[in-house]
Design a protein around this motif. Sequence first.
Motif, PDB file in Angstrom:
ATOM      1  N   TYR A   1       0.820  -1.005  -0.230  1.00 10.40           N
ATOM      2  CA  TYR A   1      -0.385  -0.094  -0.330  1.00 10.40           C
ATOM      3  C   TYR A   1       1.087   1.110   0.077  1.00 10.40           C
ATOM      4  CZ  TYR A   1      -3.631  -3.397   1.331  1.00 10.40           C
ATOM      5  OH  TYR A   1      -4.773  -4.325   1.415  1.00 10.40           O
ATOM      6  N   VAL A   2       0.924   2.060  -0.555  1.00  9.76           N
ATOM      7  CA  VAL A   2       1.562   2.528  -0.957  1.00  9.76           C
ATOM      8  C   VAL A   2       0.817   4.730  -0.727  1.00  9.76           C
ATOM      9  CG1 VAL A   2       3.625   4.190  -2.355  1.00  9.76           C
ATOM     10  CG2 VAL A   2       3.639   1.831  -3.119  1.00  9.76           C
ATOM     11  N   LEU A   3       1.464   5.106  -0.118  1.00  4.06           N
ATOM     12  CA  LEU A   3       0.710   6.036   0.030  1.00  4.06           C
ATOM     13  C   LEU A   3       1.257   7.193   0.698  1.00  4.06           C
ATOM     14  CD1 LEU A   3      -0.443   4.123   2.085  1.00  4.06           C
ATOM     15  CD2 LEU A   3      -1.867   5.562   3.276  1.00  4.06           C
ATOM     16  N   PRO A   4       1.412   8.458   0.331  1.00  2.00           N
ATOM     17  CA  PRO A   4       2.361  10.068   0.176  1.00  2.00           C
ATOM     18  C   PRO A   4       3.477   9.438   1.418  1.00  2.00           C
ATOM     19  CG  PRO A   4      -0.471  10.092   0.016  1.00  2.00           C
ATOM     20  CD  PRO A   4       0.088   9.535  -0.246  1.00  2.00           C
ATOM     21  N   GLY A   5       4.865   9.026   1.300  1.00  2.00           N
ATOM     22  CA  GLY A   5       5.112  10.186   2.110  1.00  2.00           C
ATOM     23  C   GLY A   5       5.284   8.291   3.526  1.00  2.00           C
ATOM     24  N   LEU A   6       4.451   6.995   2.709  1.00  2.00           N
ATOM     25  CA  LEU A   6       4.409   6.253   3.317  1.00  2.00           C
ATOM     26  C   LEU A   6       3.890   4.724   2.217  1.00  2.00           C
ATOM     27  CD1 LEU A   6       4.348   4.929   6.272  1.00  2.00           C
ATOM     28  CD2 LEU A   6       1.398   5.368   6.470  1.00  2.00           C
ATOM     29  N   THR A   7       5.301   3.443   2.613  1.00  2.00           N
ATOM     30  CA  THR A   7       4.738   2.822   1.602  1.00  2.00           C
ATOM     31  C   THR A   7       3.907   1.540   3.036  1.00  2.00           C
ATOM     32  OG1 THR A   7       5.451   2.799  -0.099  1.00  2.00           O
ATOM     33  CG2 THR A   7       6.018   0.746   0.518  1.00  2.00           C
ATOM     34  N   LEU A   8       3.621   0.981   3.182  1.00  2.00           N
ATOM     35  CA  LEU A   8       3.601  -0.273   3.735  1.00  2.00           C
ATOM     36  C   LEU A   8       3.205  -1.521   2.869  1.00  2.00           C
ATOM     37  CD1 LEU A   8      -0.202   1.323   5.806  1.00  2.00           C
ATOM     38  CD2 LEU A   8       2.176   1.126   6.551  1.00  2.00           C
ATOM     39  N   ALA A   9       4.031  -2.522   3.837  1.00  2.00           N
ATOM     40  CA  ALA A   9       4.121  -4.255   2.970  1.00  2.00           C
ATOM     41  C   ALA A   9       2.441  -5.338   4.162  1.00  2.00           C
ATOM     42  CB  ALA A   9       4.934  -4.554   3.355  1.00  2.00           C
ATOM     43  N   ALA A  10       2.272  -5.867   2.863  1.00  2.00           N
ATOM     44  CA  ALA A  10       1.201  -6.706   3.489  1.00  2.00           C
ATOM     45  C   ALA A  10       1.474  -7.915   3.510  1.00  2.00           C
ATOM     46  CB  ALA A  10       0.723  -6.261   3.177  1.00  2.00           C
ATOM     47  N   GLN A  11       1.507  -8.911   4.223  1.00  2.00           N
ATOM     48  CA  GLN A  11       1.558 -10.737   4.004  1.00  2.00           C
ATOM     49  C   GLN A  11       0.544 -11.377   4.705  1.00  2.00           C
ATOM     50  OE1 GLN A  11       5.365 -11.442   4.638  1.00  2.00           O
ATOM     51  NE2 GLN A  11       5.371 -11.066   6.332  1.00  2.00           N
ATOM     52  N   PRO A  12      -0.222 -12.781   5.248  1.00  2.00           N
ATOM     53  CA  PRO A  12      -0.644 -13.513   5.211  1.00  2.00           C
ATOM     54  C   PRO A  12      -0.024 -13.509   6.696  1.00  2.00           C
ATOM     55  CG  PRO A  12      -0.605 -13.905   3.222  1.00  2.00           C
ATOM     56  CD  PRO A  12       0.440 -13.324   3.200  1.00  2.00           C
ATOM     57  N   ALA A  13      -0.748 -13.419   7.594  1.00  2.00           N
ATOM     58  CA  ALA A  13      -0.110 -13.343   9.172  1.00  2.00           C
ATOM     59  C   ALA A  13      -0.073 -14.786   9.910  1.00  2.00           C
ATOM     60  CB  ALA A  13      -0.312 -13.005  10.297  1.00  2.00           C
ATOM     61  N   GLN A  14       1.434 -15.536   9.719  1.00  2.00           N
ATOM     62  CA  GLN A  14       1.648 -16.653  10.288  1.00  2.00           C
ATOM     63  C   GLN A  14       0.555 -17.085  11.320  1.00  2.00           C
ATOM     64  OE1 GLN A  14       3.239 -19.119   8.469  1.00  2.00           O
ATOM     65  NE2 GLN A  14       2.852 -20.340  10.299  1.00  2.00           N
ATOM     66  N   PRO A  15      -0.311 -17.708  11.651  1.00  2.00           N
ATOM     67  CA  PRO A  15      -1.033 -18.566  12.710  1.00  2.00           C
ATOM     68  C   PRO A  15      -0.326 -19.028  13.586  1.00  2.00           C
ATOM     69  CG  PRO A  15      -2.458 -19.477  10.660  1.00  2.00           C
ATOM     70  CD  PRO A  15      -0.474 -19.034   9.944  1.00  2.00           C
TER      71      PRO A  15
ATOM     72  N   GLN B   1       8.320   1.870   5.042  1.00  2.00           N
ATOM     73  CA  GLN B   1       8.856   2.769   4.366  1.00  2.00           C
ATOM     74  C   GLN B   1       8.521   4.470   4.547  1.00  2.00           C
ATOM     75  OE1 GLN B   1      10.556   3.749  -0.050  1.00  2.00           O
ATOM     76  NE2 GLN B   1      11.974   5.121   0.747  1.00  2.00           N
ATOM     77  N   SER B   2       8.870   5.141   5.485  1.00  2.00           N
ATOM     78  CA  SER B   2       7.588   6.337   5.601  1.00  2.00           C
ATOM     79  C   SER B   2       8.849   7.742   5.734  1.00  2.00           C
ATOM     80  CB  SER B   2       8.026   6.394   7.156  1.00  2.00           C
ATOM     81  OG  SER B   2       7.362   7.561   8.203  1.00  2.00           O
ATOM     82  N   ALA B   3       8.404   8.766   5.232  1.00  2.00           N
ATOM     83  CA  ALA B   3       8.852   9.918   5.002  1.00  2.00           C
ATOM     84  C   ALA B   3       9.800  10.722   6.636  1.00  2.00           C
ATOM     85  CB  ALA B   3       9.014  10.988   3.557  1.00  2.00           C
TER      86      ALA B   3
END
Length: 472
Positions: A357-371, A469-471
């Motif tokens: 998810y790419v937002l202005p000044g911020l990028t988030l990584a997403a993945q399934p969480a290990q149970p 990543q965060s600015a």
Amino acid sequence: MQPLLNAVKAVLMEADLYHSGARLLCAVSGGADSVALLHALCRLRNDAGYTLEAVHVQHGLRGESSLADEQFVRGLCARLNVPLHVERAGLTGGMDDPGAETRARESRRRIFAVQMDALSMDALLTAHHRGDQAETVLMHLLRGAGAEGLCGMQPSAAFGRGVALRPFLGLSKQTLLDALNAEGLSHCEDESNQSAVTPRNALRLNVMPALEKLFPGVEGHIAQAAEALRVDERLLAARAEALLNEALLRLPPVYALNRRPLLDAPEALVRRALRAWFVSGAALCGVRMEERALSHEDTRALYALLNAPGGTALNLPYGLKAVTGRAHMHLCRQSGEALEPMPGFAPVAVAPGRARYVLPGLTLAAQPAQPGGSLPENPSCVVLSPEVLARGPVLRAPRPGDRIRPFGAPGAKPLRRCLTDRKTDPFLRPLCFVLAVESDVLWIPRLASAEGLRLTYVPEGSLRLCVAQSAL
């Protein structure tokens, strides 16, 4: 004429404009200097093949004599087959009026820039010579200029849509006159140059001759000092630009500097970086500064502001002000408005199947969480259970009325209060994107997670979101 031809050819080749595709505009007043430049450009035109045109500014400050200069320039350009553009500055008064010299110079620069754009010119050439350079350096010194001002005029500098070139800075006035006289070429004499009615004329007529008696060759020595300073200034300017790039945070509506790199850098670089930051910020408001940016006093005050407590403000020219935050120094309008509006950002739904998810000044990584896997230890990561995902959380900018109940808090509080508790600069808050369901904020990346995300284990079907990543 050969020294003049050599100087003009050298500056054009250095600017990569000595070829058939180049378009050159020569400023011609009718005086000896500009006439010599125009003749030199015409002599080289056949060899290089560039397009050459001329511009003459009629200031209207010298009455009939200025009209006679215009007629002379028209005849000269016609004989040399150089298209001429005569522009009227529309100034009033006379050359002995206070500020007339400055008004005339500024009007010329505006007209030259407009003409370059209208005619699609690559370069403006002016005939400033070594004597002009010495006078300029002295003028700057007497006004309290720093090293940049004491460099005097640049042989090549960005101007308008291209560059301004001054090929004669290394030549004396006498060299130009000798070249004209040797070939019987005529020029105009501006009678106002023989009267000490302006500061520059006073320097030329009174101060420079006195200095020459005390220090023979002073004109050349001053120009030599300016050239040596230019070499040093190029290095300092390059390092200051690198420092500015390291510290700059420009994410509309934020225009700020990270204070830490500046506090760790030499003052000489920091002052230059601060001035460049201010000039660039002012340009975002439509202000274009060609000569003066910040005064010495403003620069010192801005430098001192780097060590000031958060919330300290400093009013600056052009209706701007600098304000300190916890880690940043912000530039905004004196009204408190941002220099640039925040661009629109549509909320983004969070659901399994998307990796980033790419937002202005911020990028988030997403993945399934290990149970049964590990739970986040800080607000840089969250795990969203299937129940939370079913509520339809979205990533969006903060809104009025948003509330959050941080981990461990007894109840919910307004989002703005939570940001205040975490010492987030007011200017940065529009960029503190949140994960929310309606007005219920679940997560402020890097800053706070809500009690509603508390888990004792990671259930199957959960999603892990982490700041990549965060600015800020």
